[in-house]
Design a protein around this motif. Structure first.
Motif, PDB file in Angstrom:
ATOM      1  N   ARG A 184       0.835  -1.195   0.000  1.00  7.89           N
ATOM      2  CA  ARG A 184       0.000   0.000   0.000  1.00  7.89           C
ATOM      3  C   ARG A 184       0.879   1.257   0.000  1.00  7.89           C
ATOM      4  N   GLU A 190      -4.638   1.682  -2.385  1.00  4.15           N
ATOM      5  CA  GLU A 190      -5.190   1.285  -1.090  1.00  4.15           C
ATOM      6  C   GLU A 190      -5.662  -0.163  -1.064  1.00  4.15           C
ATOM      7  N   GLU A 191      -5.898  -0.732  -2.247  1.00  3.66           N
ATOM      8  CA  GLU A 191      -6.376  -2.115  -2.289  1.00  3.66           C
ATOM      9  C   GLU A 191      -5.245  -3.133  -2.150  1.00  3.66           C
ATOM     10  N   SER A 195       1.142  -3.790   4.133  1.00  3.22           N
ATOM     11  CA  SER A 195       1.643  -2.497   4.591  1.00  3.22           C
ATOM     12  C   SER A 195       3.142  -2.436   4.328  1.00  3.22           C
TER      13      SER A 195
END
Length: 228
Positions: A184, A190-191, A195
């Motif tokens: 991300r 965002e999908e 992280s």
């Protein structure tokens, strides 16, 4: 003990910035490049004023990379990591893509990173690591057709790095095509499934594990070889 040094080309934000921070927290001296203003990188330099150097370079302008190599000619690097990439027209096909989007991806994602390696490789120690950020999507064997135009630019990157390594059969350094996972970031979106903290520390661990292992490998963050 001599302080280890990593040069990260393309560290103004996203994965490159995270790589700089990770190596700094591990005690490395880091040389990080940006094309222009990089507020997040400057904030990082305030935290590590003695160990973070910020340099100008733009992988799309070979002269700036060549100049960087000249400025650093008396330095020796343990790690050279080239992080450069854009994603455009992700849902397009060869029929409906704007041709310039594809040209831009091929230049930024494939040609420019390998050219940068070639312009800077003289700085890397004989037991050092040369790495480029690629993607699992660059593998042809297991392709599902996801983001086909971006994927083709990463496949081209992998092929160019294959050529680079093939012309240097006696090079003792590790050469890594690094697939960090779908992370991300501004580019990943965002999908994305990971992280930065789930990806980058493992990437740095993997690079450390490959130090001293000669030759080119296409690896994910878990140090597993990927299908070309």
């Amino acid at each position: 003990m001599t302080e280890e040094t990593a040069l990260i080309v393309g560290a103004s934000r996203g994965l490159g910035l995270a790589l700089a921070e990770e190596w700094l927290t591990r005690g490395f001296r880091v040389i990080a490049t940006a094309r222009g203003s990089a507020p997040s990188l400057e904030d990082l330099r305030k935290r590590f004023p003695d160990r973070l150097e910020v340099e100008h370079a733009d992988v799309l302008q070979a002269g700036t990379v060549r100049d960087l190599g000249a400025r650093l000619k008396d330095r020796r690097l343990d790690v050279l990591f080239v992080n450069a990439g854009i994603a455009r027209s992700n849902d397009k096909t060869p029929v409906d893509v704007q041709e310039q989007d594809f040209v831009d991806m091929m230049l930024t994602n494939a040609l420019a990173p390998v050219r940068s390696v070639q312009l800077l490789d003289h700085l890397v120690s004989e037991d050092g690591v040369i790495a480029i950020m690629t993607s699992e999507l660059g593998g042809i064997t297991n392709s599902t057709g996801f983001w086909p135009l971006y994927s083709s630019s990463k496949a081209a990157l992998n092929m160019l790095m294959k050529g680079y390594a093939a012309h240097r059969p006696d090079d003792r350094r590790a050469m890594l095509l690094v697939a960090p996972g779908w992370v991300r970031t501004e580019m990943g979106g965002e999908e994305a499934t990971l992280s930065i903290d789930e990806s980058i520390p493992k990437v740095v661990d993997m690079i450390a594990a490959n130090r001293g292992k000669k030759g080119l490998r296409y690896l994910n963050r878990f140090d597993q070889e990927l299908s070309w």
